[in-house]
Scaffold this motif. Structure first.
Motif, short mmCIF file in Angstrom:
data_model
loop_
_atom_site.label_atom_id
_atom_site.label_comp_id
_atom_site.label_asym_id
_atom_site.label_seq_id
_atom_site.Cartn_x
_atom_site.Cartn_y
_atom_site.Cartn_z
N TRP B 113 54.26 46.61 34.15
CA TRP B 113 54.61 45.58 35.14
C TRP B 113 55.57 44.53 34.60
O TRP B 113 55.83 43.54 35.26
CB TRP B 113 53.33 44.92 35.66
CG TRP B 113 52.53 44.24 34.59
CD1 TRP B 113 52.57 42.93 34.26
CD2 TRP B 113 51.58 44.84 33.72
NE1 TRP B 113 51.71 42.66 33.23
CE2 TRP B 113 51.08 43.83 32.88
CE3 TRP B 113 51.10 46.13 33.55
CZ2 TRP B 113 50.13 44.07 31.89
CZ3 TRP B 113 50.15 46.37 32.56
CH2 TRP B 113 49.68 45.37 31.76
N TYR B 118 56.30 41.48 42.81
CA TYR B 118 55.10 41.81 43.57
C TYR B 118 55.42 42.85 44.64
O TYR B 118 56.55 42.99 45.08
CB TYR B 118 54.52 40.56 44.22
CG TYR B 118 53.98 39.57 43.22
CD1 TYR B 118 53.02 39.96 42.28
CD2 TYR B 118 54.41 38.25 43.20
CE1 TYR B 118 52.53 39.05 41.35
CE2 TYR B 118 53.93 37.34 42.29
CZ TYR B 118 52.99 37.76 41.36
OH TYR B 118 52.50 36.88 40.43
N TYR B 252 50.08 44.26 41.29
CA TYR B 252 51.34 45.01 41.27
C TYR B 252 51.11 46.42 41.80
O TYR B 252 49.96 46.86 41.88
CB TYR B 252 51.89 45.13 39.84
CG TYR B 252 52.19 43.82 39.17
CD1 TYR B 252 53.38 43.15 39.41
CD2 TYR B 252 51.26 43.24 38.31
CE1 TYR B 252 53.65 41.93 38.80
CE2 TYR B 252 51.51 42.03 37.70
CZ TYR B 252 52.71 41.38 37.95
OH TYR B 252 52.96 40.19 37.35
#
Lengths: 158, 277
Positions: B113, B118, B252
């Motif tokens: 991530w 997002y 995520y």
């Protein structure tokens, strides 16, 4: 009196006549069996093809359902199927005869048919789009693919 | 000699009988040989779909587990991503060995991530994902402990709904570019809570959102997202359903690819994995 003589008479035919009779009976019976066997074999050939068509049809339906299920299961995971290839092989002839495979989109049925009149339909089920096809025999290698752009399942010869 | 000289018919009849039996047996045998010879035998057993389902499930579980293991301990983002990468790498390295034992092949690729934005509030987190979807069903409102969203609007409106067991919306909150409204069965429609600020964290279990008041008459609800592609961010919902505890949380969405090959089937699938749950 004559009937009594026949009953009591234990003599049959001589060895020579017996052999001739036996040979004649054998030839007649064998010829009869061969003639009936020929017509029987034609029926057996058709029956064998129909039985084979049932097996091949249900197997093909199972393969199409496998690809369809893979697409649907992937979707339930939020995933996208980039490609699926399912390769399989079918016999080019059954009982020495070629045959056709017709995959219909309207009734969702796999119709296998041969020139000797053997015909069998196997239902299949897909929830995605499916492009109908007809194959006229001779091919042995086939492939089922999925195209994510048009959400379509295809079946082709290789 | 006696047998040859015997003129009686017993020998002839016996021989004729044996020949007859022989012919019948031969015919039946030829019959079955011909039938079997003409049959096209094919195996219809195909397990690739179960293998693929299994592979997708264990991959999802492993990536979520790795994310939680690496982030719940605290520490720096750099260390967390290193731990995450190590765990998933070990998994992806062992996978081909396991599948090769069964004559197949499996390979996964994954991402972490770092520098990742997002996800959209669609079902799979992708912009093109399902817009209107259910986050959780059969929520017991009296035991809903966390109901948080962090929302960034990219479209006109974004809505979160609670529906009763018949599917009727008993409460909803609508976010638009300037404000957020609550509409429900008890209070007047379009009741304006206040101004909405992009990127702000919203605690929907707060009394000002009128959630518990609105759904008290039907304490078991399902929570839905409407127009999920119009916003991105994070959420966490925790509480009790009728039967068990649940957590729904998304920080995520990590893109993963899975490749499976068996003797007959080759499949390539790209799968977004929502983490941590």
């Amino acid at each position: 009196m004559a009937l009594k003589c026949i009953i009591k008479d234990e003599e049959a035919v001589s060895i020579s006549i017996g052999f001739i009779l036996m040979f004649a009976i054998t030839v007649i019976v064998f010829t009869g069996v061969m003639i009936s066997f020929y017509s029987l074999s034609r029926n057996i050939e058709k029956s064998a093809m129909e039985e084979s068509f049932k097996i091949l049809g249900s197997g093909l339906a199972n393969k199409i359902a496998t690809v369809d299920t893979l697409v649907n299961v992937s979707s339930s995971f939020g995933a996208t199927v980039e490609s699926i290839e399912y390769e399989f092989r079918l016999p080019s002839t059954i009982a020495g005869n070629t045959y056709s495979i017709n995959l219909t989109n309207t009734t969702h049925e796999i119709i296998l048919e041969a020139d000797n009149g053997a015909i069998v339909g196997s239902p299949f089920s897909v929830s995605n789009n499916f492009t109908e096809r007809k194959f006229y025999g001779g091919a042995e290698d086939y492939i089922i693919t999925y195209n994510k752009n048009d959400n379509n399942i295809y079946i082709d010869e290789q | 000699m006696d047998l040859i000289e015997d003129n009686n018919a017993q020998f002839m009849l016996l021989a004729g009988f044996l020949i007859g039996i022989g012919l019948v047996i031969t015919t039946v045998m030829l019959n079955s040989i011909m039938f079997e010879g003409n049959m096209a035998i094919e195996s219809v057993t195909e397990n690739s779909k179960y293998e693929m389902i299994n592979l997708m499930q264990i991959t999802t579980d492993e990536i979520r587990s790795a994310y939680r293991n690496s982030t719940e301990k605290g520490g720096t983002v750099q260390n967390a991503t290193i731990n995450f990468t190590q765990q998933v790498y070990n998994f992806s390295a062992d996978l081909p060995k396991i599948y090769s034992m069964y004559g197949g092949g499996a390979k996964i690729t994954f991402e972490n991530w770092t520098n990742k934005g997002y996800a959209n509030f669609t079902e799979n987190g992708r912009p093109g994902g399902k817009d209107n979807w259910t986050i959780v069903e059969n929520v017991n409102v009296n035991y809903l402990s966390i109901f948080n969203f962090t929302i960034n609007l990219t479209g006109l409106i974004f809505r979160i709904e609670a529906r009763n067991s018949t599917g009727y919306p008993v409460w909803s909150v609508v976010f638009n570019e300037t404000k957020y409204n609550v509409s429900n069965a008890t209070y007047p429609a379009n009741y304006t809570i206040g101004d909405f600020t992009n990127g702000s964290k919203v605690n929907l279990s707060d009394s000002k959102y009128l959630f518990k008041n609105s759904v008290s008459s039907s304490p078991t609800v399902s929570i839905h997202i409407i127009y999920g592609s119009n916003a991105f961010g994070t959420y966490k919902i925790e509480g009790e359903t009728i039967t068990r505890h649940f957590t729904r949380e998304r920080h995520y969405v990590l893109n993963t690819t899975i490749a499976l090959s068996t003797a007959k089937v080759k499949a390539n699938i790209s799968m977004p994995v929502s983490v941590p749950w």
